[in-house]
Scaffold this active site. Structure first.
Site, PDB file in Angstrom:
ATOM      1  N   GLU A   1       4.734  -5.701   4.149  1.00 22.51           N
ATOM      2  CA  GLU A   1       6.030  -5.027   4.349  1.00 22.51           C
ATOM      3  C   GLU A   1       7.023  -5.985   4.995  1.00 22.51           C
ATOM      4  OE1 GLU A   1       6.174  -0.841   5.186  1.00 22.51           O
ATOM      5  OE2 GLU A   1       7.207  -1.287   7.064  1.00 22.51           O
TER       6      GLU A   1
ATOM      7  N   HIS B   1       2.219  13.708  12.855  1.00 26.38           N
ATOM      8  CA  HIS B   1       3.638  13.346  13.033  1.00 26.38           C
ATOM      9  C   HIS B   1       4.131  13.961  14.343  1.00 26.38           C
ATOM     10  CE1 HIS B   1       8.036  13.657  12.389  1.00 26.38           C
ATOM     11  NE2 HIS B   1       7.864  12.504  11.760  1.00 26.38           N
TER      12      HIS B   1
HETATM   13  P1  FAD Z   1       8.503  14.680   6.314  1.00 25.39           P
HETATM   14  O1  FAD Z   1       7.391  14.582   5.334  1.00 25.39           O
HETATM   15  O2  FAD Z   1       9.651  15.553   5.961  1.00 25.39           O
HETATM   16  O3  FAD Z   1       7.830  15.147   7.691  1.00 25.39           O
HETATM   17  C1  FAD Z   1       8.572  15.283   8.888  1.00 25.39           C
HETATM   18  C2  FAD Z   1       8.011  16.438   9.703  1.00 25.39           C
HETATM   19  O4  FAD Z   1       8.246  17.680   9.030  1.00 25.39           O
HETATM   20  C3  FAD Z   1       6.499  16.388   9.932  1.00 25.39           C
HETATM   21  O5  FAD Z   1       6.245  16.881  11.215  1.00 25.39           O
HETATM   22  C4  FAD Z   1       5.923  17.327   8.873  1.00 25.39           C
HETATM   23  O6  FAD Z   1       4.713  17.942   9.278  1.00 25.39           O
HETATM   24  C5  FAD Z   1       7.027  18.358   8.722  1.00 25.39           C
HETATM   25  N1  FAD Z   1       7.150  18.858   7.340  1.00 25.39           N
HETATM   26  C6  FAD Z   1       7.045  18.115   6.196  1.00 25.39           C
HETATM   27  N2  FAD Z   1       7.280  18.894   5.117  1.00 25.39           N
HETATM   28  C7  FAD Z   1       7.524  20.137   5.580  1.00 25.39           C
HETATM   29  C8  FAD Z   1       7.860  21.378   4.948  1.00 25.39           C
HETATM   30  N3  FAD Z   1       7.985  21.466   3.614  1.00 25.39           N
HETATM   31  N4  FAD Z   1       8.062  22.464   5.732  1.00 25.39           N
HETATM   32  C9  FAD Z   1       7.958  22.386   7.093  1.00 25.39           C
HETATM   33  N5  FAD Z   1       7.653  21.243   7.750  1.00 25.39           N
HETATM   34  C10 FAD Z   1       7.441  20.118   7.000  1.00 25.39           C
HETATM   35  N6  FAD Z   1      11.835   5.455   8.661  1.00 25.39           N
HETATM   36  C11 FAD Z   1      12.992   4.837   8.264  1.00 25.39           C
HETATM   37  O7  FAD Z   1      14.083   5.185   8.752  1.00 25.39           O
HETATM   38  N7  FAD Z   1      12.955   3.851   7.323  1.00 25.39           N
HETATM   39  C12 FAD Z   1      11.812   3.422   6.744  1.00 25.39           C
HETATM   40  O8  FAD Z   1      11.829   2.518   5.903  1.00 25.39           O
HETATM   41  C13 FAD Z   1      10.579   4.054   7.144  1.00 25.39           C
HETATM   42  N8  FAD Z   1       9.389   3.701   6.570  1.00 25.39           N
HETATM   43  C14 FAD Z   1       8.232   4.358   6.938  1.00 25.39           C
HETATM   44  C15 FAD Z   1       7.029   4.001   6.293  1.00 25.39           C
HETATM   45  C16 FAD Z   1       5.834   4.617   6.665  1.00 25.39           C
HETATM   46  C17 FAD Z   1       4.556   4.237   5.977  1.00 25.39           C
HETATM   47  C18 FAD Z   1       5.835   5.598   7.701  1.00 25.39           C
HETATM   48  C19 FAD Z   1       4.543   6.237   8.134  1.00 25.39           C
HETATM   49  C20 FAD Z   1       7.023   5.975   8.309  1.00 25.39           C
HETATM   50  C21 FAD Z   1       8.239   5.361   7.944  1.00 25.39           C
HETATM   51  N9  FAD Z   1       9.468   5.710   8.517  1.00 25.39           N
HETATM   52  C22 FAD Z   1      10.645   5.082   8.121  1.00 25.39           C
HETATM   53  C23 FAD Z   1       9.523   6.730   9.580  1.00 25.39           C
HETATM   54  C24 FAD Z   1       9.809   8.153   8.995  1.00 25.39           C
HETATM   55  O9  FAD Z   1      11.096   8.172   8.438  1.00 25.39           O
HETATM   56  C25 FAD Z   1       9.703   9.182  10.155  1.00 25.39           C
HETATM   57  O10 FAD Z   1       8.388   9.264  10.603  1.00 25.39           O
HETATM   58  C26 FAD Z   1      10.280  10.558   9.848  1.00 25.39           C
HETATM   59  O11 FAD Z   1      10.373  11.277  11.087  1.00 25.39           O
HETATM   60  C27 FAD Z   1       9.440  11.414   8.904  1.00 25.39           C
HETATM   61  O12 FAD Z   1       9.570  11.040   7.602  1.00 25.39           O
HETATM   62  P2  FAD Z   1       8.630  11.741   6.472  1.00 25.39           P
HETATM   63  O13 FAD Z   1       9.080  11.224   5.175  1.00 25.39           O
HETATM   64  O14 FAD Z   1       7.203  11.628   6.833  1.00 25.39           O
HETATM   65  O15 FAD Z   1       9.116  13.271   6.683  1.00 25.39           O
END
Ligand code: FAD
Length: 287
Positions: A17, A149
């Site tokens: 990455e 998370h």
């Molecule tokens: P989601 O999947 O939406 O999850 C967020 C929260 O909501 C979780 O607690 C989950 O349990 C809950 N949730 C999910 N879906 C639902 C639903 N349908 N209904 C109710 N609750 C729900 N951040 C950046 O800004 N840029 C990056 O490039 C970046 N790269 C990353 C790469 C990796 C591998 C990881 C692990 C994280 C990265 N992040 C990055 C951080 C990430 O943006 C944060 O952790 C963010 O808070 C959550 O993103 P997510 O896509 O997992 O969100």
């Protein structure tokens, strides 16, 4: 090439990455690091996306360079927390025009005091993935959190939400960094039990400077095992020794993962070609 196709080949994979600069003047330095890491010929490389999309231009340029100039499959990240559906479609069109076939679809962190969700936007990553799947034919990656998370009320609720990503068309997951492999093994066992079958890539962060420990805890809330903490305690103030020990620790973690059947290794190489190269060299007969 689509990452889903690479992962289907069944052999262990290693990916690295990189992150984009915040300003134009730093772009050449990031480009050079990216080029050097690409020359190690990983199975693919991901490029992060600055919080709120501020680095979009550089993320996309770096992904394009990786894919088109350095011949390595690229995985740009995008977040949707501050971008509506039209904005996301524009970004997908831009990536497609650059020949990119993969995208890491994330919600992103909600900025403090920010009114969320925005109009015509998304609540969660699964909605973004569903929209990407309907709009285009990108191979979609998603994030997962073996230690849960930070916003999730429980690990179980977080895993149930993770299942929604698979249902929305996510083809593979990359884990948040972790430093104790047993955390990953129990996570894998639990998600497989609830029917999450897509490949999970283990996210490994080589900690080569003591100050990274604090950042890692802040970013991920991760638990550092005592074994790691004693390394940091002993070598933290000796930069060369800390770097060597951090690379050795990450290498050992990877060897244990591969020995236990984990196929995908994603290294948070943080624009450090020397660290990426050393890890690749340490695994030359293993991966
Ligand atoms: P989601 O999947 O939406 O999850 C967020 C929260 O909501 C979780 O607690 C989950 O349990 C809950 N949730 C999910 N879906 C639902 C639903 N349908 N209904 C109710 N609750 C729900 N951040 C950046 O800004 N840029 C990056 O490039 C970046 N790269 C990353 C790469 C990796 C591998 C990881 C692990 C994280 C990265 N992040 C990055 C951080 C990430 O943006 C944060 O952790 C963010 O808070 C959550 O993103 P997510 O896509 O997992 O969100």
């Amino acid at each position: 090439m689509k990452i889903s196709e690479i992962l289907k080949q069944g052999k262990p994979t290693i990916s690295f990455e990189v992150y984009p600069p915040k300003t134009e003047d730093l772009f050449p330095k990031h480009r050079e690091a990216t080029m050097k890491i690409s020359s190690l010929k990983p199975d693919f490389m991901s490029v992060t996306y600055g919080a709120n999309g501020g680095t979009r231009k550089y993320t996309f340029q770096m992904a394009s360079d990786i894919q088109n100039d350095y011949g390595v499959t690229a995985l740009p990240h995008i977040t949707c927390v501050t971008t509506d559906r039209n904005g996301i479609h524009e970004r997908l069109d831009d990536l497609k025009a650059r020949g990119i076939e993969n995208v890491m679809a994330l919600r992103g962190d909600i900025p403090e005091g920010y009114e969320f969700p925005i109009q015509n936007g998304y609540h969660h990553a699964n909605e973004l993935m569903e929209d990407i799947r309907e709009y285009s034919d990108f191979c979609i990656g998603g994030a997962c959190y073996p230690e849960g998370h930070p916003e999730a009320p429980s690990k179980q609720a977080d895993m149930d939400n993770l299942k929604r990503k698979q249902d929305a068309g996510c083809s593979f997951l990359t884990t948040q960094m972790f430093f104790d492999n047993s955390i990953l093994y129990s996570f894998l066992y639990r998600i497989r039990e609830i029917g999450i079958t897509i490949p999970v890539l283990a996210g490994i962060m080589p900690i080569t400077q003591k100050k990274q420990i604090e950042t890692a805890i802040k970013l991920s809330g991760t638990v550092f095992p005592a074994r790691f903490l004693s390394i940091a305690d002993k070598f933290g103030d000796n930069p060369k020794a800390m770097k060597q020990a951090g690379i050795a620790y990450a290498t050992e973690q990877i060897i244990d993962l591969v020995a236990n059947g984990v196929k995908g290794i994603h290294v948070y190489s943080m624009n450090k070609p020397d660290v990426a190269a050393k890890i690749k060299e340490n695994l030359s007969e293993i991966l």
